[in-house]
Design a protein around this motif. Structure first.
Motif, PDB file in Angstrom:
ATOM      1  N   LEU A  80     -66.821 -13.241 -23.371  1.00  0.00           N
ATOM      2  CA  LEU A  80     -65.646 -13.828 -23.690  1.00  0.00           C
ATOM      3  C   LEU A  80     -64.600 -14.036 -22.811  1.00  0.00           C
ATOM      4  O   LEU A  80     -63.493 -14.759 -23.241  1.00  0.00           O
ATOM      5  CB  LEU A  80     -65.413 -12.851 -24.724  1.00  0.00           C
ATOM      6  N   ALA A  81     -64.649 -13.380 -21.588  1.00  0.00           N
ATOM      7  CA  ALA A  81     -63.895 -13.803 -20.815  1.00  0.00           C
ATOM      8  C   ALA A  81     -64.350 -14.895 -19.681  1.00  0.00           C
ATOM      9  O   ALA A  81     -65.627 -14.736 -19.518  1.00  0.00           O
ATOM     10  CB  ALA A  81     -63.436 -12.620 -19.615  1.00  0.00           C
ATOM     11  N   LYS A  82     -63.739 -15.893 -19.338  1.00  0.00           N
ATOM     12  CA  LYS A  82     -64.514 -17.313 -18.634  1.00  0.00           C
ATOM     13  C   LYS A  82     -64.306 -16.559 -17.138  1.00  0.00           C
ATOM     14  O   LYS A  82     -65.053 -17.004 -16.120  1.00  0.00           O
ATOM     15  CB  LYS A  82     -63.453 -18.391 -19.039  1.00  0.00           C
ATOM     16  N   SER A  83     -63.345 -16.009 -16.779  1.00  0.00           N
ATOM     17  CA  SER A  83     -63.076 -15.429 -15.240  1.00  0.00           C
ATOM     18  C   SER A  83     -62.324 -14.045 -15.139  1.00  0.00           C
ATOM     19  O   SER A  83     -61.666 -13.723 -16.281  1.00  0.00           O
ATOM     20  CB  SER A  83     -62.350 -16.694 -14.637  1.00  0.00           C
ATOM     21  N   TRP A  84     -62.203 -13.598 -14.016  1.00  0.00           N
ATOM     22  CA  TRP A  84     -61.479 -12.555 -13.756  1.00  0.00           C
ATOM     23  C   TRP A  84     -61.197 -12.173 -12.502  1.00  0.00           C
ATOM     24  O   TRP A  84     -61.795 -12.902 -11.544  1.00  0.00           O
ATOM     25  CB  TRP A  84     -62.173 -11.198 -14.390  1.00  0.00           C
ATOM     26  N   GLU A  85     -59.919 -11.256 -12.223  1.00  0.00           N
ATOM     27  CA  GLU A  85     -59.796 -10.978 -10.843  1.00  0.00           C
ATOM     28  C   GLU A  85     -59.719  -9.434 -10.865  1.00  0.00           C
ATOM     29  O   GLU A  85     -59.045  -9.017 -11.690  1.00  0.00           O
ATOM     30  CB  GLU A  85     -58.431 -11.495 -10.347  1.00  0.00           C
ATOM     31  N   VAL A  86     -60.004  -8.823  -9.667  1.00  0.00           N
ATOM     32  CA  VAL A  86     -59.952  -7.351  -9.545  1.00  0.00           C
ATOM     33  C   VAL A  86     -59.138  -7.236  -8.122  1.00  0.00           C
ATOM     34  O   VAL A  86     -59.304  -7.841  -7.334  1.00  0.00           O
ATOM     35  CB  VAL A  86     -61.299  -6.854  -9.371  1.00  0.00           C
ATOM     36  N   ALA A  87     -58.239  -6.341  -8.517  1.00  0.00           N
ATOM     37  CA  ALA A  87     -57.018  -6.063  -7.186  1.00  0.00           C
ATOM     38  C   ALA A  87     -57.900  -5.295  -6.227  1.00  0.00           C
ATOM     39  O   ALA A  87     -58.903  -4.560  -6.611  1.00  0.00           O
ATOM     40  CB  ALA A  87     -56.126  -5.230  -7.891  1.00  0.00           C
ATOM     41  N   PRO A  88     -57.635  -5.485  -4.961  1.00  0.00           N
ATOM     42  CA  PRO A  88     -58.402  -4.685  -3.929  1.00  0.00           C
ATOM     43  C   PRO A  88     -58.776  -3.135  -4.009  1.00  0.00           C
ATOM     44  O   PRO A  88     -59.343  -2.908  -3.647  1.00  0.00           O
ATOM     45  CB  PRO A  88     -57.573  -4.995  -2.548  1.00  0.00           C
ATOM     46  N   ASP A  89     -57.345  -2.793  -4.424  1.00  0.00           N
ATOM     47  CA  ASP A  89     -57.578  -1.141  -4.894  1.00  0.00           C
ATOM     48  C   ASP A  89     -58.402  -0.776  -6.067  1.00  0.00           C
ATOM     49  O   ASP A  89     -58.645   0.239  -6.407  1.00  0.00           O
ATOM     50  CB  ASP A  89     -56.373  -0.628  -4.816  1.00  0.00           C
ATOM     51  N   THR A 101     -62.313 -19.440 -28.916  1.00  0.00           N
ATOM     52  CA  THR A 101     -63.049 -18.493 -29.396  1.00  0.00           C
ATOM     53  C   THR A 101     -62.594 -17.872 -30.618  1.00  0.00           C
ATOM     54  O   THR A 101     -61.467 -17.371 -30.805  1.00  0.00           O
ATOM     55  CB  THR A 101     -63.484 -17.374 -28.457  1.00  0.00           C
ATOM     56  N   THR A 102     -63.447 -17.623 -31.706  1.00  0.00           N
ATOM     57  CA  THR A 102     -63.219 -17.387 -32.984  1.00  0.00           C
ATOM     58  C   THR A 102     -63.990 -16.050 -33.287  1.00  0.00           C
ATOM     59  O   THR A 102     -65.181 -16.024 -32.895  1.00  0.00           O
ATOM     60  CB  THR A 102     -63.009 -18.340 -34.167  1.00  0.00           C
ATOM     61  N   TRP A 103     -63.640 -15.507 -34.335  1.00  0.00           N
ATOM     62  CA  TRP A 103     -64.414 -14.444 -35.091  1.00  0.00           C
ATOM     63  C   TRP A 103     -65.141 -15.060 -36.046  1.00  0.00           C
ATOM     64  O   TRP A 103     -65.058 -16.196 -36.314  1.00  0.00           O
ATOM     65  CB  TRP A 103     -63.365 -13.331 -35.675  1.00  0.00           C
ATOM     66  N   GLN A 104     -66.321 -14.594 -36.475  1.00  0.00           N
ATOM     67  CA  GLN A 104     -67.164 -15.094 -37.527  1.00  0.00           C
ATOM     68  C   GLN A 104     -66.220 -15.270 -38.843  1.00  0.00           C
ATOM     69  O   GLN A 104     -66.926 -15.889 -39.587  1.00  0.00           O
ATOM     70  CB  GLN A 104     -68.464 -14.328 -37.696  1.00  0.00           C
ATOM     71  N   ASP A 105     -65.048 -14.778 -38.946  1.00  0.00           N
ATOM     72  CA  ASP A 105     -64.457 -15.047 -40.230  1.00  0.00           C
ATOM     73  C   ASP A 105     -63.280 -16.111 -40.120  1.00  0.00           C
ATOM     74  O   ASP A 105     -62.489 -16.188 -40.666  1.00  0.00           O
ATOM     75  CB  ASP A 105     -63.940 -13.761 -40.975  1.00  0.00           C
ATOM     76  N   GLY A 106     -63.488 -16.471 -38.861  1.00  0.00           N
ATOM     77  CA  GLY A 106     -62.580 -17.712 -38.563  1.00  0.00           C
ATOM     78  C   GLY A 106     -61.213 -17.470 -38.015  1.00  0.00           C
ATOM     79  O   GLY A 106     -60.557 -18.320 -37.518  1.00  0.00           O
ATOM     80  N   PRO A 108     -58.809 -16.284 -35.151  1.00  0.00           N
ATOM     81  CA  PRO A 108     -58.826 -16.408 -33.477  1.00  0.00           C
ATOM     82  C   PRO A 108     -59.011 -15.063 -32.840  1.00  0.00           C
ATOM     83  O   PRO A 108     -58.567 -13.922 -33.129  1.00  0.00           O
ATOM     84  CB  PRO A 108     -57.557 -17.350 -33.189  1.00  0.00           C
ATOM     85  N   PHE A 109     -59.913 -15.370 -31.543  1.00  0.00           N
ATOM     86  CA  PHE A 109     -60.068 -14.237 -30.791  1.00  0.00           C
ATOM     87  C   PHE A 109     -58.993 -13.905 -29.727  1.00  0.00           C
ATOM     88  O   PHE A 109     -58.826 -15.128 -28.894  1.00  0.00           O
ATOM     89  CB  PHE A 109     -61.604 -14.181 -30.271  1.00  0.00           C
ATOM     90  N   THR A 110     -58.069 -13.081 -29.563  1.00  0.00           N
ATOM     91  CA  THR A 110     -56.889 -12.814 -28.635  1.00  0.00           C
ATOM     92  C   THR A 110     -56.975 -11.902 -27.751  1.00  0.00           C
ATOM     93  O   THR A 110     -57.841 -10.785 -28.056  1.00  0.00           O
ATOM     94  CB  THR A 110     -55.798 -13.162 -29.293  1.00  0.00           C
ATOM     95  N   MET A 165     -69.676  -4.284 -23.501  1.00  0.00           N
ATOM     96  CA  MET A 165     -69.742  -3.821 -25.050  1.00  0.00           C
ATOM     97  C   MET A 165     -68.902  -4.770 -25.841  1.00  0.00           C
ATOM     98  O   MET A 165     -68.071  -5.536 -25.560  1.00  0.00           O
ATOM     99  CB  MET A 165     -68.996  -2.581 -24.898  1.00  0.00           C
ATOM    100  N   GLY A 166     -69.545  -4.818 -27.066  1.00  0.00           N
ATOM    101  CA  GLY A 166     -68.779  -5.982 -28.085  1.00  0.00           C
ATOM    102  C   GLY A 166     -67.294  -5.485 -28.520  1.00  0.00           C
ATOM    103  O   GLY A 166     -66.998  -4.334 -28.513  1.00  0.00           O
ATOM    104  N   MET A 167     -66.638  -6.743 -28.453  1.00  0.00           N
ATOM    105  CA  MET A 167     -65.288  -6.586 -28.826  1.00  0.00           C
ATOM    106  C   MET A 167     -65.102  -6.522 -30.109  1.00  0.00           C
ATOM    107  O   MET A 167     -65.926  -6.748 -30.850  1.00  0.00           O
ATOM    108  CB  MET A 167     -64.445  -7.777 -28.109  1.00  0.00           C
ATOM    109  N   LEU A 168     -63.910  -5.563 -30.616  1.00  0.00           N
ATOM    110  CA  LEU A 168     -63.750  -5.228 -32.070  1.00  0.00           C
ATOM    111  C   LEU A 168     -62.480  -5.680 -32.504  1.00  0.00           C
ATOM    112  O   LEU A 168     -61.635  -6.414 -31.857  1.00  0.00           O
ATOM    113  CB  LEU A 168     -63.575  -3.749 -32.249  1.00  0.00           C
ATOM    114  N   PRO A 169     -62.597  -6.369 -33.815  1.00  0.00           N
ATOM    115  CA  PRO A 169     -61.598  -7.299 -34.576  1.00  0.00           C
ATOM    116  C   PRO A 169     -60.273  -6.346 -34.777  1.00  0.00           C
ATOM    117  O   PRO A 169     -60.520  -5.761 -35.819  1.00  0.00           O
ATOM    118  CB  PRO A 169     -62.379  -8.019 -35.599  1.00  0.00           C
ATOM    119  N   LYS A 170     -59.359  -6.507 -34.264  1.00  0.00           N
ATOM    120  CA  LYS A 170     -58.206  -5.979 -34.630  1.00  0.00           C
ATOM    121  C   LYS A 170     -57.788  -6.174 -36.048  1.00  0.00           C
ATOM    122  O   LYS A 170     -57.228  -5.129 -36.846  1.00  0.00           O
ATOM    123  CB  LYS A 170     -57.020  -6.075 -33.557  1.00  0.00           C
TER     124      LYS A 170
END
Length: 520
Positions: A80-89, A101-106, A108-110, A165-170
């Motif tokens: 679900l993340a298209k990219s990421w950055e990790v700090a050097p530390d 991206t949307t949830w299966q109930d329509g 939006p995933f945010t 791990m699967g994200m959960l719908p707030k």
């Protein structure tokens, strides 16, 4: 093994009822309407990924997606993340979410959903075994709907792996407990298939999600049938009541008309000792039992070659370093003598009038585990250990984890080593504390190595930490490791798409790319 106890499992009578529900009551035949019906033995208590311990069952795998995923080599790739950055530390992770991206109930995933997921699991404590993966998160920032930033108080090397791990719908879970049973049975995710019907103890029916971010799956429907008895699974496969099934090694040659998909796994079988029982207090006794078992013979005669003898819990990955044990009766005698034991009139090791007497159990419905149980017990008895082999119903076992003396267990993931070993062997994860350390094993050297392994980002230091961990287990073994397994799935010959990779416990992960499957 899934951390939480499973639902009461169906008997053959219930299995017959499920046949009526799925196979003979209107479910499509193999390939018809792009449907696939698959029989598997294990049924989780919940489809909530936040409540499962590293082993994701087929339904949860099909319904949910995480920020990251694993590719065919089990390497972390974007989800679900298209990219990421990790700090050097290693203390800041910034993710850019995949647009649209949307949830299966329509809905939006945010980034709010990511923040909700991480905080809900962290705050769940003992209710979620995965809370151990987020205890170091101090803040989750959401500068905009498509960006999320995790702040950590110390580096956590497996973080990208943990976020698979699967994200959960707030919008569905806010204000409810993470353990909400309604969501656990009727989940909504962002994965390629939507759960339409769930009949506990029978089946789960999923349909293709036309809003899936990688495109609508080619199969229109997947039905997961729960058939704990492996003989019943084979019968249903041969009768055409299911299209595909997970099989035991002795059934591999009996799936005529189907194609076998045989994959390696990180899934091992072992004899676990309950360390609260005084009979296992002396490490020399546990070490002697490791020398009393002939793993080569068990792998050949019971696993039928669909596996390899096990040395330790990380054999299937790049951190493998366990020396392992060989069958050596002379070392058994030497160790038991050092521990103060002598053979009694019945040929059993005894000390102060007490033999090394314990019950060894496993799930009675699992024929492979039962066979391992019986052969291992026979070998141990021949070497003087007073073992009582006693298979018991699965639901009974899961209600008595803390009371069992010895158990044929299974575990193992093909991902970051932390996911395979921290929950099982760290003293902080003992069963009484809500963790997955079912044997209540405690070893300061193991704890130290596990903490070092998860908190350093230096590959060489991680390698050294897991080497030290395996050395400590060798010197003070909580298990008798028996064998790693290959998983065997019979599928329709005209089904394309299943792709081999190293799978996890129960052969979970088979559906990792199910969105690409189709019939010719």
């Amino acid at each position: 093994m899934v951390k939480r106890p499973v639902l009461a499992l169906m008997s053959l009578v219930v299995a017959a009822a499920a046949l009526s529900a799925c196979g003979q009551g209107g479910e499509p035949a193999a390939g018809a309407d792009g449907a696939l019906t698959y029989a598997v033995g294990d049924e989780p208590e919940t489809f909530n990924p936040g409540l499962q311990d590293e082993h994701t069952d087929p339904v949860t795998e099909l319904v949910f997606r995480g920020l990251t995923r694993h590719d065919k080599d089990n390497k972390v790739v974007p989800g679900l993340a298209k990219s990421w950055e990790v700090a050097p530390d290693g203390r800041t992770y910034t993710f850019a979410l995949r647009p649209g991206t949307t949830w299966q109930d329509g809905r939006p995933f945010t980034s709010d959903d990511v923040k909700f997921t991480v905080e809900a699991i962290k705050d769940a404590g003992a209710d979620s075994p995965l809370s151990r993966n987020f205890s170091m998160v101090t803040a989750v920032e959401t500068p905009d709907p498509a960006t999320v930033r995790l702040k950590l108080d110390e580096p956590f090397a497996p973080m990208l792996d943990a976020l698979a791990m699967g994200m959960l719908p707030k919008h569905l879970l806010q204000g409810k407990k993470l353990t909400d049973p309604d969501f656990g049975r009727r989940p909504v995710g962002t994965g390629p298939f939507t759960l339409k019907t769930y009949k506990p103890g029978q089946y789960a029916e999923l349909t293709a999600f036309d809003g899936y971010y990688e495109g609508e799956p080619r199969l229109k429907k997947i039905v997961i049938k729960y058939v704990p008895d492996d003989s019943a699974r084979l019968i249903q496969l041969k009768n055409g009541e299911v299209d595909a099934a997970n099989l035991a090694p002795q059934q591999a040659g009996k799936a005529g008309g189907h194609r076998l998909e045989v994959y390696p796994t990180a899934d091992y079988r072992a004899l676990m000792f309950n360390m609260k029982d005084p009979v296992f207090a002396d490490r020399r006794v546990r070490t002697a039992m490791n020398y009393a078992v002939d793993r080569e013979a068990i792998t050949k005669s019971v696993v039928l070659g669909y596996g390899t003898p096990a040395k330790g819990p990380l054999d299937a990955g790049p951190y493998a370093a366990a020396p392992g044990f060989t069958f050596d009766p002379a070392k058994v005698s030497s160790l038991m003598g050092e521990a103060g034991y002598a053979k009694n009139g019945q040929g059993m090791w005894a000390k102060d009038g007490k033999t090394v007497d314990f019950e060894l159990t496993t799930f009675a419905e699992d024929s492979l585990r039962v066979a391992i149980l019986n052969v291992s017990a026979t070998q141990l008895r021949k070497q003087g250990f007073d073992v009582d082999p006693r298979p018991r119903p699965r639901d009974w076992v899961r209600k008595h984890w803390g009371d069992l003396q010895g158990m044929v267990v299974g575990w193992g993931t093909p991902y970051d080593p932390d996911s395979s070993v921290y929950g099982v062997f760290a003293s902080s994860q003992a069963l009484a504390k809500g963790g997955s350390n079912y044997g209540t094993y405690s070893n300061p050297a193991v704890d130290k190595a596990l903490e070092e392994g998860r908190s350093t980002l230096d590959p060489a230091k991680r390698k050294a930490a897991y080497t030290a961990f395996q050395k400590a287990l060798q010197e003070d073994p909580p298990f008798v490791w028996i064998s790693y397994l290959k998983t065997i799935n019979a599928v329709p010959k005209n089904l394309t798409g299943p792709a081999q990779r190293t799978l996890g416990h129960h052969g979970y992960g088979f559906f990792w790319n199910a969105e690409t499957w189709r019939y010719n």
